[in-house]
Design a protein around this motif. Structure first.
Motif, short mmCIF file in Angstrom:
data_model
loop_
_atom_site.label_atom_id
_atom_site.label_comp_id
_atom_site.label_asym_id
_atom_site.label_seq_id
_atom_site.Cartn_x
_atom_site.Cartn_y
_atom_site.Cartn_z
N LYS A 1 -14.80 1.86 -6.50
CA LYS A 1 -15.09 0.82 -5.52
C LYS A 1 -14.22 -0.42 -5.73
N SER A 2 -13.64 -0.57 -6.90
CA SER A 2 -12.81 -1.74 -7.18
C SER A 2 -11.34 -1.52 -6.81
N TRP A 3 -10.96 -0.28 -6.48
CA TRP A 3 -9.57 0.00 -6.16
C TRP A 3 -9.14 -0.71 -4.88
N SER A 4 -7.92 -1.19 -4.88
CA SER A 4 -7.34 -1.78 -3.68
C SER A 4 -6.90 -0.67 -2.73
N THR A 5 -6.53 -1.05 -1.52
CA THR A 5 -6.03 -0.07 -0.55
C THR A 5 -4.80 0.64 -1.11
N GLU A 6 -3.90 -0.11 -1.72
CA GLU A 6 -2.68 0.48 -2.26
C GLU A 6 -2.98 1.48 -3.37
N GLU A 7 -3.96 1.16 -4.23
CA GLU A 7 -4.27 2.07 -5.33
C GLU A 7 -4.91 3.35 -4.82
N VAL A 8 -5.80 3.24 -3.85
CA VAL A 8 -6.42 4.43 -3.28
C VAL A 8 -5.35 5.34 -2.67
N LEU A 9 -4.45 4.78 -1.89
CA LEU A 9 -3.43 5.59 -1.22
C LEU A 9 -2.43 6.16 -2.22
N THR A 10 -2.09 5.40 -3.24
CA THR A 10 -1.17 5.92 -4.26
C THR A 10 -1.76 7.13 -4.95
N ARG A 11 -3.03 7.04 -5.30
CA ARG A 11 -3.70 8.17 -5.96
C ARG A 11 -3.78 9.37 -5.02
N TRP A 12 -4.17 9.14 -3.77
CA TRP A 12 -4.34 10.26 -2.85
C TRP A 12 -2.99 10.89 -2.50
N HIS A 13 -1.96 10.08 -2.31
CA HIS A 13 -0.64 10.60 -1.96
C HIS A 13 -0.01 11.40 -3.10
N THR A 14 -0.49 11.20 -4.30
CA THR A 14 -0.02 12.02 -5.42
C THR A 14 -0.48 13.46 -5.26
N LEU A 15 -1.61 13.63 -4.62
CA LEU A 15 -2.20 14.96 -4.45
C LEU A 15 -1.94 15.54 -3.07
N HIS A 16 -1.88 14.67 -2.05
CA HIS A 16 -1.71 15.12 -0.66
C HIS A 16 -0.76 14.19 0.09
N LYS A 17 -0.26 14.64 1.22
CA LYS A 17 0.70 13.84 1.99
C LYS A 17 0.04 12.65 2.66
N GLY A 18 -1.25 12.73 2.94
CA GLY A 18 -1.90 11.67 3.69
C GLY A 18 -1.59 11.80 5.18
N THR A 19 -1.67 10.71 5.91
CA THR A 19 -1.39 10.72 7.34
C THR A 19 -0.12 9.89 7.63
N ILE A 20 0.35 9.97 8.84
CA ILE A 20 1.52 9.17 9.23
C ILE A 20 1.23 7.69 9.05
N ILE A 21 0.01 7.29 9.37
CA ILE A 21 -0.36 5.88 9.25
C ILE A 21 -0.39 5.43 7.80
N THR A 22 -0.97 6.24 6.91
CA THR A 22 -1.01 5.84 5.49
C THR A 22 0.38 5.85 4.88
N GLN A 23 1.22 6.79 5.28
CA GLN A 23 2.59 6.83 4.79
C GLN A 23 3.37 5.60 5.26
N GLN A 24 3.16 5.24 6.53
CA GLN A 24 3.85 4.07 7.09
C GLN A 24 3.42 2.80 6.35
N TYR A 25 2.12 2.70 6.07
CA TYR A 25 1.62 1.52 5.37
C TYR A 25 2.24 1.41 3.97
N MET A 26 2.33 2.54 3.26
CA MET A 26 2.86 2.51 1.91
C MET A 26 4.36 2.21 1.90
N MET A 27 5.06 2.59 2.96
CA MET A 27 6.50 2.31 3.04
C MET A 27 6.77 0.85 3.40
N ASN A 28 6.00 0.32 4.35
CA ASN A 28 6.28 -1.01 4.89
C ASN A 28 5.36 -2.11 4.35
N GLY A 29 4.21 -1.71 3.81
CA GLY A 29 3.26 -2.69 3.31
C GLY A 29 2.47 -3.39 4.39
N THR A 30 2.63 -2.98 5.63
CA THR A 30 1.92 -3.61 6.75
C THR A 30 1.84 -2.63 7.92
#
Length: 324
Positions: free
Chosen positions: A84-113
């Motif tokens: 519950k304390s993880w930031s958005t970036e930490e959640v997505l970093t962990r999930w993207h290590t295991l799965h591709k995620g979605t186009i939206i999550t990939q875009q957010y991680m690339m651009n930060g916005t």
């Protein structure tokens, strides 16, 4: 009829769970095939590596494990507070290590916005991933599916490798936790696969003993932190030294069949938890035979069964005798 997994796992009651997965038809698909003589022993290493790898990204810690020839035992701790304390970036970093995620999550991680109109969708996706990363069912899915795919590829076949559902038990108090961990760590000794805990391949106890020789605890396992009266750090509420002695004494009795030759009542953990030595031997050696969906004292167990909707209280009388 099996109970829904959501009704068996209640983090508000306990963060500790014992999970068991078995191969289909209980075949020795991870050991040596007696019919052909072919060894699949290396697959036990696959399971161990995948298990400890997943624990780095999930908010689920490994307390104990034993990878046997046709089944696995895990004792897991769900660290809901950390997730519950993880930031958005930490959640997505962990999930993207295991799965591709979605186009939206990939875009957010690339651009930060993201454009404002996509923010609600991103927030909902992140919360979905956060819940999955602290969900035992998702953890077991990520573990078992990966092993099944590797095994089927090696065997050049398709179909099930594991039984349809893993079995889970809620460990409701310290006595249930320590008994289950010892049962898991001593599985290879009890099955006569190995002679001592420190030589038991693909077990948490071997990893802990190896690290203890260097005055350390394994980073991949949930640590022992003792039982301080205040300012309790995160970790297992026992002293590592006490636990290793307890497992060693219990293992000696199991191996030599001398049930009364070592007085376990002198073990500090049993004294603190008020477990008689004869009760300890029964539950540490035959844990699954005398327990059901949850393990704990009578009062805690009754409250748990009522909360999760059990009409009956299976094996509560036997558990009362052992953990009273």
């Amino acid at each position: 009829m099996p109970k829904a997994r959501s009704q068996q796992i209640s983090i508000s009651d306990t963060p500790y769970y014992h999970c068991v997965s078995r191969c289909v038809r209980r075949a020795f698909l991870c050991g040596e095939d007696a019919a052909t003589g072919q060894s699949y022993e290396h697959r036990r290493g696959w399971v161990e590596m995948r298990l400890l790898y997943l624990s780095r990204f999930f908010s689920i810690k490994v307390c104990a494990y034993a990878v046997m020839s046709n089944h696995t035992h895990l004792v897991l701790f769900v660290d809901e507070e950390s997730a519950k304390s993880w930031s958005t970036e930490e959640v997505l970093t962990r999930w993207h290590t295991l799965h591709k995620g979605t186009i939206i999550t990939q875009q957010y991680m690339m651009n930060g916005t993201l454009p404002d109109y996509l923010q609600p969708l991103l927030d909902a996706t992140v919360e979905t991933y956060r819940q999955r990363l602290m969900d035992i069912s998702w953890f077991m899915k990520e573990l078992n599916e990966n092993i099944a795919r590797q095994a089927n590829l090696e065997d050049n076949c398709t179909g099930r490798f594991w039984e349809g559902r893993f079995k889970s038990q809620a460990l409701l108090d310290e006595a249930a936790l320590i008994a289950c961990m010892a049962y898991v760590d001593l599985n290879p000794v009890r099955a006569k696969i190995d002679q001592t805990p420190e030589t038991s391949k693909h077990t948490s106890i071997k990893k802990r003993i190896h690290s203890a020789k260097h005055k350390q605890q394994p980073k991949t396992l949930y640590p022992f932190v003792g039982n301080p009266k205040k300012d309790m750090p995160k970790g297992l509420p026992f002293r590592l030294e006490d636990y290793l002695v307890l497992v060693d004494l219990t293992g000696r009795i199991v191996r030599h069949g001398k049930r009364g030759s070592i007085d376990l009542s002198f073990a500090p953990i049993l004294q603190r938890l008020n477990i008689p030595s004869e009760n300890w031997m029964t539950i540490a050696i035959e844990f699954e035979q005398h327990t059901h969906a949850a393990v704990g004292t009578e009062l805690i167990l009754s409250n748990y069964y009522q909360k999760v909707g059990y009409k009956r209280r299976p094996k509560i009388r036997k558990t009362k005798q052992l953990l009273a």
